[in-house]
Each structure stands twice: as structure tokens, then as C-alpha cells.
Write a protein that holds these residues in place. Sequence first.
Motif, short mmCIF file in Angstrom:
data_model
loop_
_atom_site.label_atom_id
_atom_site.label_comp_id
_atom_site.label_asym_id
_atom_site.label_seq_id
_atom_site.Cartn_x
_atom_site.Cartn_y
_atom_site.Cartn_z
N LEU A 220 61.72 -25.49 85.97
CA LEU A 220 61.20 -24.87 86.72
C LEU A 220 59.61 -24.01 85.68
O LEU A 220 58.68 -23.40 86.13
N THR A 221 60.44 -23.54 84.79
CA THR A 221 60.05 -22.77 83.26
C THR A 221 58.26 -24.29 83.17
O THR A 221 57.30 -24.06 83.17
N LYS A 222 59.09 -25.06 83.24
CA LYS A 222 58.36 -27.15 83.45
C LYS A 222 57.21 -26.38 84.10
O LYS A 222 55.80 -26.74 83.79
N VAL A 223 57.55 -26.35 85.52
CA VAL A 223 56.50 -25.97 86.37
C VAL A 223 55.22 -25.01 86.31
O VAL A 223 54.22 -25.16 86.09
N LEU A 224 56.13 -23.85 85.58
CA LEU A 224 54.77 -22.86 85.34
C LEU A 224 53.72 -22.92 84.64
O LEU A 224 53.12 -23.00 84.84
N LEU A 225 54.58 -24.05 83.10
CA LEU A 225 54.04 -24.26 82.06
C LEU A 225 52.63 -25.45 82.73
O LEU A 225 51.46 -25.37 82.33
#
Length: 666
Positions: A220-225
Motif C-alpha cells: 500500500l505504501t507503494k500504491v500511495l507513492l
Amino acid sequence: MDNVNVAELVERLGSEEDAARKMAVFKLQGVIGDPSFAELFITQGGLTRLRYLTLHASGNTLAYSLTSFARLLEVDKGWDCVDQELVQRIVELIVTHPLVNILRGAMSILVSVVSHPHAGNQADPDAFGFRALKPAIAIYPQFLEMLVSRLSSADHALCANALQLINSLMRDSITYDSEAEWPKFIQRLQDLGVIRAVYVLMQDSALQDLAHPLLEFQSLTKVLLRKWRDIPLDQEKPEHRRALKGIYLASNPTKGSDETNENGDETRRSKRHHAEKWRKLGFESESPASEFSEVGYLGMMDLADYVRSHHDEFQKMLLEQSTKPAGQRCPIARASLAVTSILYEHFEVDNSEIEDSKTFMLMESRSSLDKLFRPLLLHWTRLHVAGLQVFFRLWKATAAEIEDLDKIVELVRILMESVVGGAGRTKDVQDMLGGKHLNQVREELQHEALQFVKEQRIRCLLHGAWFALDSSSKVDVRASSHQYVQLSHNRRYLHFGEFDSVAEKAPELDALPEKIDLSTVSSVVSNISTNPDDASASTVKTAPRQASTKITIHGHAPSPNLTHTKNQSHARTGSRSTQKEIVLLTLRPASHSVASEWLDGLLMLLNQQPITTETNKLIDLVSNYGLKIRLLNVRFDDATFAGEVPPVPGREGLDEDYYYDVFGGA
């Protein structure tokens, strides 16, 4: 299930005796996960009674009821009983109840509610997803704070439940909330400390128990980035315009530039400065928005975060660069955008979550899990600042110019791959980039430079030099006015002789009648100043009130009773200590340069450190030049060619008249 009487179980759920209800719901939680049993349980009227216990029971009866209801939702049953009353009750329990077994079941229910497809209930689109919780959260505003605090629980199962719920809320918000809403929710979670809490969990020794929710949070952190990167910078949007303006204002544009005359009007100089206000910050043009095309709003966030969190450093950097020619100024803004791009590529942010999940399914061993999780990804902003500061150090250390920009970027990329890529799962965030590695390279080059200058200085002694003769040290006071001194080829003796004038051709070594065995030398002293404050120019200076520069070589007179051995040098600290120290030779150099060469040459020949400012500046010059060559000479196989290495040219068709031009190729 064959041993369970569904009708009897349902009847006991409605018993007036708490012990009977507790036993029934305890048994229910073990079988309700079977879809066929769940269907039969609902047709027998068990769902309404389970809902009642969920709303009104307490203690273990409540805990078993929550677990049963959660497992029922997991098999996609019981949604008819999910309404605002039930959701509010669950949110209340999470906020107010301390018992772990109750909290686990409550969080599991909310995970299912938030994760349930929005199309599951067309009549009430607000019944599922994050929006289903918002009315209850309005009543219990401390809900998110309590949820994040559960990530620090000693119970790993509760941590996993809490993180699963946070993941569900994040995913739903990112997917369905408006562009104006989801960033606020993410910021709210970050303000509550979710990043730090998950970071600690990723470094925990019990990683296996939390692997699935941790991997999902990382994804999800990658999704946000990726979502931030995909938002183009648009100056028509107020928040984008404010962020860009904030960066400009942080540069303190009024200081030293927006000058006014007595009437309060801007001077011509300030208008000219204003015309380059964005280039001054390191942008390539006066239209900065277009330069964010590759990194989008993510690049703006990173630059704005650096400017805000390192305000003084930013202003100091701008002030330092403003004194340099335009081609030598470090392009701060472009450096920031480059570091954002490097981080984005390094962490493979564009990799889909499916790929991450497939990778996880293949990971079973503890060592594999250590490689899979990337805790440093969670500290993106701190890594960006560290990478940017490394860029600044490299720019300064190599005395780079604007045409070297791509090379410095590649250096930062290589360091990122080496240091961050090689960091283990338990590696803590610190100043990992550049400092240690750059210092190591600098120390190696400093040592090499010292050896280089030592050899240069000693070669001056081997070449020999003329010195004015000190009358107090003359052997024959009749006519001699100069002396010639030269180091022997084996570097063991200092030969010298006196002459009445400086000859055009230096005398041969054999023509020098006197010599000093360097093993008898105890010290070399001089009146040459070594105070940096006295040596602002690149020359050696004479100390105050000294008529001329003088170098004095002290030692011990040879003893007739002392047998010359291989260990004779030991006599300086052994038997020599009882002998009287005398002046063996006095040199009066003709210039500051000769003074520096001979004083430090003699000291280094005796394995002592050089002391003159001129020699130390030369060492620094050689070291810094070597650093620039080493750092800017980025190997093509490390950086320049992202694909295959170019083939080595063959020699087919070449005769013996073949050579390789190192500048132009074969």
C-alpha cells in the motif's frame, strides 16, 4: 459439523442462562466458518440471536460472539444484519474495551465491513467500505488513535488484526475517496505514528506472525507513492500552488535581493534577480511546473518536505551557491527531483501488488522474509533528505559543474543501490548514505596523496639545493658563502659542502666532502610558521621577528666506542639518550618553497608528519583532485549503460599496425 445440532445450538443462543449462551457461542465459533453450516445456521434463525449477543453480551460470551460473527462474514454470510447500530457498537468496543480477545474479534468484523465490495448493497452504498465507519468515528473520534496504538501491543495476533483494519481503511480511502479526501486521511494516520509503529513491527523478531498484513502495508505504501507520482503538478490547484510558493518563500527571496530605494520602489537589481527566481533555486527554467513531469506531485512533496524540515540548511546552501558562477552552482531543485526518481526506481514502486504477493507466497524461510521486507521504504522522506545531502557533499567534494550533473546523479544512484540495497531488515534509519563511504574514499586518497607528496619532497632532497651559509656553522670562515646539500641515492646520508659562490652546474655527490648519517638525526626544527592563520597565502611564512628562514638539524655526534650495526637507528632512543645533542647542520633556504620542500622532506624522510601549510595544501590538492577523478569517472558498467555492456571490438581485419586511441576508440 455432523456432531452439532443446529436447532439446539440456536435455541441455546437465546437461553436466559449466561452459562448456556456462553457454551453455545463458544461451540459456534469453531464451526461457523463452514459455508454450508453457516447457511443452515442462518435458515434456523441463528443470525438474529448472534447479532443480539454481539450487541449486548459481555465478557467471554461477547468475545465468542464477535469471533463467530467475524467468521460468518469471512464466508460472505450474515450481511443482512450489518447496519449502523452494529458498526457503532464495534467501534465503541475498539475504543473502550481493554480485553484482547474482544478486540481481536471486533477488528476482524470491521475488516470485513470495510473490505466488502461496495456493489454488495445497491440500496445503501454507505453500508460498506470506509464510509460505513465514518458516522461511528464521528461519535468516537479517538478511534483511529486507539487503532494505531494497538500496533504496539505485546499480543502479535492483536497487532495483526489492527494492521489488517488499517490496511483496509487505507485501501478503501485511496480507491473510493476523492482526491481532496484520501490524502487527509493518510496524513492523519501518519500524524498518529502509523509509519513508526509498522517500521518497528517489520524489524521485530516475530516477523512470521505478522507477515501478511506487513507485506500488504508495504504494498500500500507503494500504491500511495505511485498515486502521488501520477498526479501531475497543476498550478491551477490551490494546494499545488501553495506548495510551490512555499518553496520559493523558504528561499528568503527578500534577503539581499528585493532591495528598495528611499521611495519604497524596487531597484533594477531586484527586478533582474526576480527574473531568475526559479533558476536560483536550481530549476532549469522559470517554468518549474514542467520539470515535475517525471515525478509528479511526489517530487513536489519531497522537495517541500526538505525545504520545510531543513530550512536553515536550504538557505545556507542557496547563499553559498549564489557566490559562485552560474555553471558551478549546485542545482538544488533538480537534485531533489533526481533523488526522488532514484528512490522510486530503487524500490521498484511500479511493481504491482500481485507480484509482491506472488513473491510472498514463495517465501517460507526466515532468511527469505528478511529479503522480502523493505522497512526503509517506510522512511521515504528521510531517505530522500539523506540522498539529497549526499548529492550536495559529492557536488562540493568533486568541485562539480553543471555538465557533471548526470554523473553526480549516477554516483548517488550507485550509493543508493550499495548502501540502502545492501541494508538488512533490522538496519535502522540513519545517515547511511555518503558520509561513511565518501569518508572512506577520502581517507584512502588522503593516504595516497601523502605518499605522493612525500616522494616529491624527498626527490627535492635527492636533486639537491644551494643554501646561504650560516657563518656560525662554517667549517672554514675564510671565503665560503654558500653550501650545497644533497641526499644520497640510498637515502641514508645527507651530503654537503661549502663553496665560495653558487655554481651554474651543481656539484657531483662525490665532490661533497661532508655527510650526515640520518640514523644519528634526533630532530629537525625550524622557525617556519605552521599556524594556518599566518599562512593565508599558499606559501610558507616566517614566524614574527625572525630575520630569515632557518632549518636546524639536530643529532648526536658519532661515538668512537659505538659499533655500527643494523640496529643503529635504535640508538636515537636507546644509548643515544645519554649523549649530548648537537647541531649537525643549519640550512638557510633561499625561498619559502625551498624551505617547505626541505623541512617537510627531512621530516617525512624520518617518517614524521609534514608541518608546513604549503605541503599540507599540496596534499589536500592532490587528494581532492584524485577524489574528483575517482568519483566523476563513473564506470559505464555501473551506471551509464542500463542494458547490456557494449561488446569489445574485435581485431579481425587488422594488421600489426594496430593501436588503441584511448580518447577516440580503436
